[in-house]
Design a protein around this motif. Structure first.
Motif, PDB file in Angstrom:
ATOM      1  N   ILE A  68       0.859  -1.185   0.000  1.00  0.00           N
ATOM      2  CA  ILE A  68       0.000   0.000   0.000  1.00  0.00           C
ATOM      3  C   ILE A  68       0.895   1.234   0.000  1.00  0.00           C
ATOM      4  CG2 ILE A  68      -1.752   1.289   1.275  1.00  0.00           C
ATOM      5  CD1 ILE A  68      -2.649  -1.433   2.477  1.00  0.00           C
ATOM      6  N   GLU A  69       0.602   2.162  -0.904  1.00  0.00           N
ATOM      7  CA  GLU A  69       1.321   3.427  -0.981  1.00  0.00           C
ATOM      8  C   GLU A  69       0.333   4.553  -0.729  1.00  0.00           C
ATOM      9  OE1 GLU A  69       3.418   3.718  -4.681  1.00  0.00           O
ATOM     10  OE2 GLU A  69       4.153   1.666  -4.514  1.00  0.00           O
ATOM     11  N   GLY A  70       0.687   5.454   0.200  1.00  0.00           N
ATOM     12  CA  GLY A  70      -0.205   6.561   0.511  1.00  0.00           C
ATOM     13  C   GLY A  70       0.043   7.069   1.907  1.00  0.00           C
ATOM     14  N   THR A  71      -1.050   7.328   2.631  1.00  0.00           N
ATOM     15  CA  THR A  71      -0.929   7.864   3.988  1.00  0.00           C
ATOM     16  C   THR A  71      -1.717   7.020   4.988  1.00  0.00           C
ATOM     17  OG1 THR A  71      -2.822   9.348   3.738  1.00  0.00           O
ATOM     18  CG2 THR A  71      -0.661  10.244   3.136  1.00  0.00           C
ATOM     19  N   VAL A  72      -1.211   7.012   6.205  1.00  0.00           N
ATOM     20  CA  VAL A  72      -1.926   6.463   7.359  1.00  0.00           C
ATOM     21  C   VAL A  72      -1.921   7.575   8.397  1.00  0.00           C
ATOM     22  CG1 VAL A  72      -1.929   4.737   9.202  1.00  0.00           C
ATOM     23  CG2 VAL A  72      -1.210   4.082   6.896  1.00  0.00           C
ATOM     24  N   ASP A  73      -3.098   8.008   8.798  1.00  0.00           N
ATOM     25  CA  ASP A  73      -3.209   9.138   9.730  1.00  0.00           C
ATOM     26  C   ASP A  73      -2.384  10.332   9.259  1.00  0.00           C
ATOM     27  OD1 ASP A  73      -4.951   7.766  11.375  1.00  0.00           O
ATOM     28  OD2 ASP A  73      -3.385   7.099  12.756  1.00  0.00           O
ATOM     29  N   GLY A  74      -2.359  10.584   7.938  1.00  0.00           N
ATOM     30  CA  GLY A  74      -1.665  11.732   7.375  1.00  0.00           C
ATOM     31  C   GLY A  74      -0.167  11.555   7.191  1.00  0.00           C
ATOM     32  N   ARG A  75       0.396  10.416   7.576  1.00  0.00           N
ATOM     33  CA  ARG A  75       1.829  10.151   7.419  1.00  0.00           C
ATOM     34  C   ARG A  75       2.054   9.378   6.121  1.00  0.00           C
ATOM     35  NH1 ARG A  75       3.799   8.644  13.508  1.00  0.00           N
ATOM     36  NH2 ARG A  75       5.798   8.525  12.436  1.00  0.00           N
ATOM     37  N   ARG A  76       2.898   9.914   5.232  1.00  0.00           N
ATOM     38  CA  ARG A  76       3.084   9.343   3.892  1.00  0.00           C
ATOM     39  C   ARG A  76       4.215   8.325   3.855  1.00  0.00           C
ATOM     40  NH1 ARG A  76       1.058   9.881  -0.649  1.00  0.00           N
ATOM     41  NH2 ARG A  76      -0.146  11.717  -0.070  1.00  0.00           N
ATOM     42  N   GLY A  77       3.982   7.277   3.045  1.00  0.00           N
ATOM     43  CA  GLY A  77       4.984   6.243   2.812  1.00  0.00           C
ATOM     44  C   GLY A  77       4.317   5.032   2.198  1.00  0.00           C
ATOM     45  N   SER A  78       4.931   3.878   2.400  1.00  0.00           N
ATOM     46  CA  SER A  78       4.343   2.632   1.925  1.00  0.00           C
ATOM     47  C   SER A  78       4.590   1.547   2.968  1.00  0.00           C
ATOM     48  CB  SER A  78       4.931   2.223   0.571  1.00  0.00           C
ATOM     49  OG  SER A  78       6.280   1.848   0.707  1.00  0.00           O
ATOM     50  N   PHE A  79       3.833   0.450   2.864  1.00  0.00           N
ATOM     51  CA  PHE A  79       4.011  -0.692   3.745  1.00  0.00           C
ATOM     52  C   PHE A  79       3.366  -1.911   3.101  1.00  0.00           C
ATOM     53  CE2 PHE A  79       0.112   1.381   4.936  1.00  0.00           C
ATOM     54  CZ  PHE A  79      -0.782   0.385   5.296  1.00  0.00           C
ATOM     55  N   VAL A  80       3.716  -3.085   3.603  1.00  0.00           N
ATOM     56  CA  VAL A  80       3.207  -4.341   3.064  1.00  0.00           C
ATOM     57  C   VAL A  80       2.351  -5.015   4.130  1.00  0.00           C
ATOM     58  CG1 VAL A  80       3.843  -6.638   2.196  1.00  0.00           C
ATOM     59  CG2 VAL A  80       5.190  -4.621   1.537  1.00  0.00           C
ATOM     60  N   ILE A  81       1.225  -5.587   3.695  1.00  0.00           N
ATOM     61  CA  ILE A  81       0.387  -6.380   4.605  1.00  0.00           C
ATOM     62  C   ILE A  81       0.257  -7.791   4.067  1.00  0.00           C
ATOM     63  CG2 ILE A  81      -0.882  -4.419   5.554  1.00  0.00           C
ATOM     64  CD1 ILE A  81      -3.203  -5.056   3.706  1.00  0.00           C
ATOM     65  N   ARG A  82       0.095  -8.737   5.007  1.00  0.00           N
ATOM     66  CA  ARG A  82      -0.133 -10.139   4.660  1.00  0.00           C
ATOM     67  C   ARG A  82      -1.574 -10.471   4.995  1.00  0.00           C
ATOM     68  NH1 ARG A  82      -0.747 -15.212   5.181  1.00  0.00           N
ATOM     69  NH2 ARG A  82       0.646 -16.788   4.390  1.00  0.00           N
ATOM     70  N   HIS A  83      -2.306 -11.007   4.010  1.00  0.00           N
ATOM     71  CA  HIS A  83      -3.722 -11.337   4.155  1.00  0.00           C
ATOM     72  C   HIS A  83      -3.951 -12.820   4.429  1.00  0.00           C
ATOM     73  CE1 HIS A  83      -5.606  -7.699   2.358  1.00  0.00           C
ATOM     74  NE2 HIS A  83      -4.507  -7.642   1.648  1.00  0.00           N
ATOM     75  N   GLU A  84      -5.048 -13.115   5.084  1.00  0.00           N
ATOM     76  CA  GLU A  84      -5.693 -14.430   5.104  1.00  0.00           C
ATOM     77  C   GLU A  84      -7.167 -14.137   4.844  1.00  0.00           C
ATOM     78  OE1 GLU A  84      -4.735 -17.569   5.175  1.00  0.00           O
ATOM     79  OE2 GLU A  84      -2.627 -17.022   5.352  1.00  0.00           O
ATOM     80  N   VAL A  85      -7.651 -14.473   3.658  1.00  0.00           N
ATOM     81  CA  VAL A  85      -8.987 -14.076   3.221  1.00  0.00           C
ATOM     82  C   VAL A  85      -9.821 -15.306   2.882  1.00  0.00           C
ATOM     83  CG1 VAL A  85     -10.277 -12.781   1.484  1.00  0.00           C
ATOM     84  CG2 VAL A  85      -8.105 -11.903   2.311  1.00  0.00           C
ATOM     85  N   GLY A  86     -11.053 -15.313   3.374  1.00  0.00           N
ATOM     86  CA  GLY A  86     -12.021 -16.340   3.015  1.00  0.00           C
ATOM     87  C   GLY A  86     -13.122 -15.713   2.177  1.00  0.00           C
ATOM     88  N   PHE A  87     -13.693 -16.488   1.273  1.00  0.00           N
ATOM     89  CA  PHE A  87     -14.737 -15.950   0.407  1.00  0.00           C
ATOM     90  C   PHE A  87     -15.689 -17.059   0.005  1.00  0.00           C
ATOM     91  CE2 PHE A  87     -11.235 -17.405  -2.094  1.00  0.00           C
ATOM     92  CZ  PHE A  87     -11.805 -18.044  -3.176  1.00  0.00           C
ATOM     93  N   ASP A  88     -16.922 -16.638  -0.260  1.00  0.00           N
ATOM     94  CA  ASP A  88     -17.942 -17.537  -0.795  1.00  0.00           C
ATOM     95  C   ASP A  88     -18.944 -16.678  -1.548  1.00  0.00           C
ATOM     96  OD1 ASP A  88     -19.637 -16.376   1.133  1.00  0.00           O
ATOM     97  OD2 ASP A  88     -19.418 -18.069   2.496  1.00  0.00           O
TER      98      ASP A  88
END
Length: 135
Positions: A68-88
């Motif tokens: 993700i590239e953008g801001t978190v609470d107005g602070r700019r940068g990037s970071f990576v997240i790891r998902h575990e997603v279920g779907f139906d």
């Protein structure tokens, strides 16, 4: 989920394994747009498992990594997240965690986790994000 949403901008799916009529595995490359506590865009790769009927995750979760590239609470940068997603056919639900050490710019030292959930066919998916900034 308090006004935090993301929307899918693109979804490119390629089936990588699966017999006719049985479970299959697919690789997905997607781009997303975030609003709320996270403001920005992302690139995400999922490895999806489709159950026996070929339309849902068969009660399992599928992993993904997303930058993700953008801001978190107005602070700019990037970071990576790891998902575990279920779907139906009803929708999607999952959890995610910030990958330690992945933050850049003013998001260096970011840690945290969140959830996501939405109904099948809806344009936006809601998310939560419990986060902290390191020193």
């Amino acid at each position: 989920m308090s006004g935090n949403t993301f929307t899918m901008r693109s979804w490119e799916e390629e089936v990588v394994d699966g017999p006719d009529g049985g479970p299959r595995i697919a690789h997905v490359h997607a781009t997303l747009a975030y609003s709320g506590v996270i403001e920005g865009t992302s690139r995400c790769d999922y490895l999806l498992y489709y159950g026996g009927d070929g339309h849902d995750g068969g009660g399992t979760t599928s992993p993904g990594l997303e930058r993700i590239e953008g801001t978190v609470d107005g602070r700019r940068g990037s970071f990576v997240i790891r998902h575990e997603v279920g779907f139906d056919l009803a929708g999607v639900a999952g959890t995610w965690t910030v990958v330690a050490g992945s933050g850049t710019g003013r998001l260096a030292g970011l840690s945290g986790s969140g959830t996501l959930g939405g109904a099948f066919g809806e344009e936006s998916v809601g998310y939560t994000f419990d986060h902290r900034f390191g020193s």
